[in-house]
Write a protein that holds these residues in place. Structure first.
Motif, PDB file in Angstrom:
ATOM      1  N   ASP A  33       0.819  -1.219   0.000  1.00 35.40           N
ATOM      2  CA  ASP A  33       0.000   0.000   0.000  1.00 35.40           C
ATOM      3  C   ASP A  33       0.853   1.268   0.000  1.00 35.40           C
ATOM      4  OD1 ASP A  33      -2.415  -1.315  -0.056  1.00 35.40           O
ATOM      5  OD2 ASP A  33      -2.720  -1.259   2.113  1.00 35.40           O
ATOM      6  N   MET A  34       2.051   1.165   0.519  1.00 37.69           N
ATOM      7  CA  MET A  34       2.902   2.342   0.685  1.00 37.69           C
ATOM      8  C   MET A  34       3.855   2.580  -0.481  1.00 37.69           C
ATOM      9  SD  MET A  34       3.839   1.654   4.707  1.00 37.69           S
ATOM     10  CE  MET A  34       4.966   3.034   4.840  1.00 37.69           C
ATOM     11  N   TYR A  35       4.305   1.493  -1.119  1.00 41.10           N
ATOM     12  CA  TYR A  35       5.340   1.625  -2.138  1.00 41.10           C
ATOM     13  C   TYR A  35       5.003   0.787  -3.374  1.00 41.10           C
ATOM     14  CZ  TYR A  35       8.045   3.300   1.869  1.00 41.10           C
ATOM     15  OH  TYR A  35       8.464   3.993   2.971  1.00 41.10           O
ATOM     16  N   ASP A  36       5.458   1.246  -4.519  1.00 42.68           N
ATOM     17  CA  ASP A  36       5.406   0.454  -5.751  1.00 42.68           C
ATOM     18  C   ASP A  36       6.680  -0.374  -5.825  1.00 42.68           C
ATOM     19  OD1 ASP A  36       2.968   1.514  -6.649  1.00 42.68           O
ATOM     20  OD2 ASP A  36       3.980   3.280  -7.480  1.00 42.68           O
ATOM     21  N   LEU A  37       6.524  -1.691  -5.771  1.00 40.34           N
ATOM     22  CA  LEU A  37       7.675  -2.594  -5.765  1.00 40.34           C
ATOM     23  C   LEU A  37       7.926  -3.246  -7.115  1.00 40.34           C
ATOM     24  CD1 LEU A  37       7.143  -4.354  -2.311  1.00 40.34           C
ATOM     25  CD2 LEU A  37       8.363  -2.226  -2.817  1.00 40.34           C
ATOM     26  N   PHE A  38       6.918  -3.235  -8.000  1.00 37.54           N
ATOM     27  CA  PHE A  38       7.029  -3.911  -9.283  1.00 37.54           C
ATOM     28  C   PHE A  38       6.531  -3.014 -10.411  1.00 37.54           C
ATOM     29  CE2 PHE A  38       6.512  -7.249  -6.140  1.00 37.54           C
ATOM     30  CZ  PHE A  38       7.457  -8.187  -6.520  1.00 37.54           C
ATOM     31  N   ASP A  39       7.019  -3.279 -11.599  1.00 39.78           N
ATOM     32  CA  ASP A  39       6.458  -2.684 -12.801  1.00 39.78           C
ATOM     33  C   ASP A  39       5.124  -3.388 -13.073  1.00 39.78           C
ATOM     34  OD1 ASP A  39       5.726  -1.843 -15.304  1.00 39.78           O
ATOM     35  OD2 ASP A  39       7.624  -2.361 -16.274  1.00 39.78           O
ATOM     36  N   PRO A  40       4.004  -2.667 -13.017  1.00 40.20           N
ATOM     37  CA  PRO A  40       2.706  -3.326 -13.198  1.00 40.20           C
ATOM     38  C   PRO A  40       2.513  -3.927 -14.588  1.00 40.20           C
ATOM     39  CG  PRO A  40       2.453  -0.933 -13.185  1.00 40.20           C
ATOM     40  CD  PRO A  40       3.860  -1.222 -12.782  1.00 40.20           C
ATOM     41  N   ALA A  41       3.353  -3.548 -15.552  1.00 41.49           N
ATOM     42  CA  ALA A  41       3.234  -4.099 -16.903  1.00 41.49           C
ATOM     43  C   ALA A  41       3.751  -5.539 -16.985  1.00 41.49           C
ATOM     44  CB  ALA A  41       3.992  -3.224 -17.897  1.00 41.49           C
ATOM     45  N   ASP A  42       4.475  -5.991 -15.961  1.00 41.11           N
ATOM     46  CA  ASP A  42       5.008  -7.352 -15.979  1.00 41.11           C
ATOM     47  C   ASP A  42       3.908  -8.319 -15.552  1.00 41.11           C
ATOM     48  OD1 ASP A  42       6.381  -9.696 -15.832  1.00 41.11           O
ATOM     49  OD2 ASP A  42       7.964  -8.965 -14.506  1.00 41.11           O
ATOM     50  N   THR A  43       3.404  -9.080 -16.498  1.00 39.73           N
ATOM     51  CA  THR A  43       2.294 -10.006 -16.217  1.00 39.73           C
ATOM     52  C   THR A  43       2.730 -11.467 -16.249  1.00 39.73           C
ATOM     53  OG1 THR A  43       1.665 -10.015 -18.562  1.00 39.73           O
ATOM     54  CG2 THR A  43       0.591  -8.384 -17.125  1.00 39.73           C
ATOM     55  N   ARG A  44       4.029 -11.710 -16.273  1.00 42.19           N
ATOM     56  CA  ARG A  44       4.494 -13.106 -16.318  1.00 42.19           C
ATOM     57  C   ARG A  44       4.131 -13.832 -15.021  1.00 42.19           C
ATOM     58  NH1 ARG A  44      10.761 -11.973 -16.684  1.00 42.19           N
ATOM     59  NH2 ARG A  44       9.981  -9.862 -17.040  1.00 42.19           N
ATOM     60  N   LEU A  45       4.174 -15.144 -15.073  1.00 49.01           N
ATOM     61  CA  LEU A  45       3.879 -15.980 -13.917  1.00 49.01           C
ATOM     62  C   LEU A  45       5.130 -16.780 -13.556  1.00 49.01           C
ATOM     63  CD1 LEU A  45       0.342 -17.334 -14.906  1.00 49.01           C
ATOM     64  CD2 LEU A  45       0.886 -15.414 -13.397  1.00 49.01           C
ATOM     65  N   LEU A  46       5.388 -16.884 -12.251  1.00 45.96           N
ATOM     66  CA  LEU A  46       6.586 -17.571 -11.764  1.00 45.96           C
ATOM     67  C   LEU A  46       6.199 -18.817 -10.975  1.00 45.96           C
ATOM     68  CD1 LEU A  46       8.506 -14.457 -10.385  1.00 45.96           C
ATOM     69  CD2 LEU A  46       8.712 -15.484 -12.656  1.00 45.96           C
ATOM     70  N   PRO A  47       6.895 -19.933 -11.193  1.00 49.65           N
ATOM     71  CA  PRO A  47       6.620 -21.125 -10.374  1.00 49.65           C
ATOM     72  C   PRO A  47       7.079 -20.905  -8.939  1.00 49.65           C
ATOM     73  CG  PRO A  47       8.538 -21.489 -11.770  1.00 49.65           C
ATOM     74  CD  PRO A  47       7.962 -20.160 -12.176  1.00 49.65           C
ATOM     75  N   VAL A  48       6.295 -21.414  -7.988  1.00 44.80           N
ATOM     76  CA  VAL A  48       6.642 -21.326  -6.566  1.00 44.80           C
ATOM     77  C   VAL A  48       6.442 -22.700  -5.950  1.00 44.80           C
ATOM     78  CG1 VAL A  48       6.050 -18.874  -6.378  1.00 44.80           C
ATOM     79  CG2 VAL A  48       4.305 -20.603  -5.935  1.00 44.80           C
ATOM     80  N   PRO A  49       7.280 -23.089  -4.989  1.00 43.60           N
ATOM     81  CA  PRO A  49       7.192 -24.450  -4.444  1.00 43.60           C
ATOM     82  C   PRO A  49       6.057 -24.669  -3.459  1.00 43.60           C
ATOM     83  CG  PRO A  49       8.994 -23.255  -3.413  1.00 43.60           C
ATOM     84  CD  PRO A  49       8.463 -22.367  -4.492  1.00 43.60           C
ATOM     85  N   TRP A  50       5.395 -23.594  -3.020  1.00 38.73           N
ATOM     86  CA  TRP A  50       4.345 -23.752  -2.022  1.00 38.73           C
ATOM     87  C   TRP A  50       2.947 -23.795  -2.622  1.00 38.73           C
ATOM     88  CZ3 TRP A  50       8.383 -20.285  -1.387  1.00 38.73           C
ATOM     89  CH2 TRP A  50       8.236 -19.051  -2.022  1.00 38.73           C
ATOM     90  N   ARG A  51       2.845 -23.667  -3.941  1.00 39.69           N
ATOM     91  CA  ARG A  51       1.551 -23.744  -4.609  1.00 39.69           C
ATOM     92  C   ARG A  51       1.715 -24.473  -5.935  1.00 39.69           C
ATOM     93  NH1 ARG A  51      -2.636 -19.354  -3.458  1.00 39.69           N
ATOM     94  NH2 ARG A  51      -3.399 -20.066  -5.472  1.00 39.69           N
ATOM     95  N   PRO A  52       0.651 -25.153  -6.399  1.00 37.52           N
ATOM     96  CA  PRO A  52       0.760 -25.847  -7.683  1.00 37.52           C
ATOM     97  C   PRO A  52       0.673 -24.915  -8.885  1.00 37.52           C
ATOM     98  CG  PRO A  52      -1.437 -26.144  -6.762  1.00 37.52           C
ATOM     99  CD  PRO A  52      -0.623 -25.444  -5.711  1.00 37.52           C
ATOM    100  N   ASP A  53       0.109 -23.718  -8.698  1.00 41.20           N
ATOM    101  CA  ASP A  53      -0.085 -22.788  -9.803  1.00 41.20           C
ATOM    102  C   ASP A  53       0.984 -21.706  -9.779  1.00 41.20           C
ATOM    103  OD1 ASP A  53      -1.280 -22.057  -7.357  1.00 41.20           O
ATOM    104  OD2 ASP A  53      -2.470 -20.488  -8.335  1.00 41.20           O
ATOM    105  N   PRO A  54       1.511 -21.304 -10.937  1.00 39.58           N
ATOM    106  CA  PRO A  54       2.484 -20.198 -10.964  1.00 39.58           C
ATOM    107  C   PRO A  54       1.816 -18.905 -10.550  1.00 39.58           C
ATOM    108  CG  PRO A  54       1.832 -20.802 -13.194  1.00 39.58           C
ATOM    109  CD  PRO A  54       1.224 -21.820 -12.281  1.00 39.58           C
TER     110      PRO A  54
END
Length: 308
Positions: free
Chosen positions: A202-223
């Protein structure tokens, strides 16, 4: 409803017409932070759009008028007070009343109003879990003590821990009552990490909102999209740390358990490695803002420094 509750807490005076809510447990009014008033189940129920006049005065709430279609107001109305859990200086609401609390998704449904016995189980488990956090994981205790305001009971599922947070509801954690104090301590630490990062988003922009790629994560089955991947990495870094501390405590504390210590150490190593992989993937995206880059680099240093 919120205005009446706030007025009651500040000992002011206010009279408002409040809409009646229909729910699975009956028809009535909800006053946030205070409780719920239900009309009798076997009495006449006003039609859709019914209201009741409520007065807040000198710290008290009272019905000041009549419900259209129910004249006069029936006896047998039930007041359900908002319960609280208390342990070692920490007091949080146990909110099984708020009509807006069911916001965690289809697989994390809000629990109906708890029975007195169930509420007692929550109090006992909460006291045990909070004592464990303060004694075994004190680095997380200060933040939780300062920011945790509400626990929302969720419907349990056999053999699975259920917990969640929602970005707009800072300080609130939804969870099904876990089996042990160890499990509760882990869930509270994990979910409060999410709460803190929601506030940072809520306080800071940490990412470029135009980046819509999906990343694999080990704690969920979906990227996951980058902000969600960082949410998981931030929370699971704490999970890895808790397992690490548990391994030390199990190996050296009373009732030493070498097998339990090895299992805890293995869990810590697994989560640490998963966090490092996700943080490296985030650094490789090139979509982190300067604030985001600073945060992710700091997290990676912290993860790398954890004992393997």
């Amino acid at each position: 409803e919120a205005a009446l509750s706030a007025t009651a807490r500040t000992r002011g005076r206010l009279t408002l017409s409040v809409p009646l809510r229909r729910g699975p447990e009956g028809t009535g009014i909800h006053l946030p932070g205070l409780g719920r008033l239900l009309l009798p189940e076997d009495g006449p129920v006003p039609g859709a759009g019914g209201t009741v006049t409520v007065e807040a005065a000198d710290g008290r709430i009272a019905l000041a008028g009549r419900v259209p279609g129910v004249d006069p107001l029936p006896g047998g109305m039930r007041w359900q007070a908002l319960r609280h859990l208390a342990a070692d200086g920490l007091r949080v609401a146990l909110d099984d009343l708020d009509p807006g609390r069911d916001r965690y998704g289809e697989d994390r449904r809000a629990h109906p109003r708890l029975t007195e016995e169930q509420a007692g189980q929550w109090q006992d488990r909460f006291a045990e879990g909070w004592r464990l956090i303060r004694e075994a994981y004190p680095v997380y205790a200060a933040g939780i003590a300062e920011g945790l305001t509400t626990l929302v009971p969720l419907t349990p599922r056999p053999g699975k821990d259920i917990s969640a947070t929602s970005g707009p509801a800072f300080g609130a954690i939804g969870l099904a009552l876990p089996r042990t104090a160890e499990d509760l301590a882990m869930l509270l630490i994990h979910e409060f990490q999410h709460t803190k990062l929601w506030a940072l988003y809520d306080m800071y922009d940490l990412f470029d909102p135009a980046d819509t790629r999906l990343l694999p994560v080990p704690w969920r089955p979906d990227p996951r999209p980058p902000p969600a991947a960082l949410q998981g990495a931030y929370a699971h870094l704490a999970v890895a740390d808790v397992w690490r501390l548990r391994a030390v405590r199990t190996r050296t504390g009373p009732g030493r358990d070498a097998t339990g210590a090895r299992q805890a150490r293995a869990a810590a190593a697994t989560w640490r490695q998963g966090v490092l992989e996700v943080l490296d993937a985030l650094l490789d995206t090139g979509s982190l803002t300067p604030y985001g880059l600073r945060l992710v680099r700091s997290l990676r240093e912290a993860a790398a420094a954890l004992e393997p």
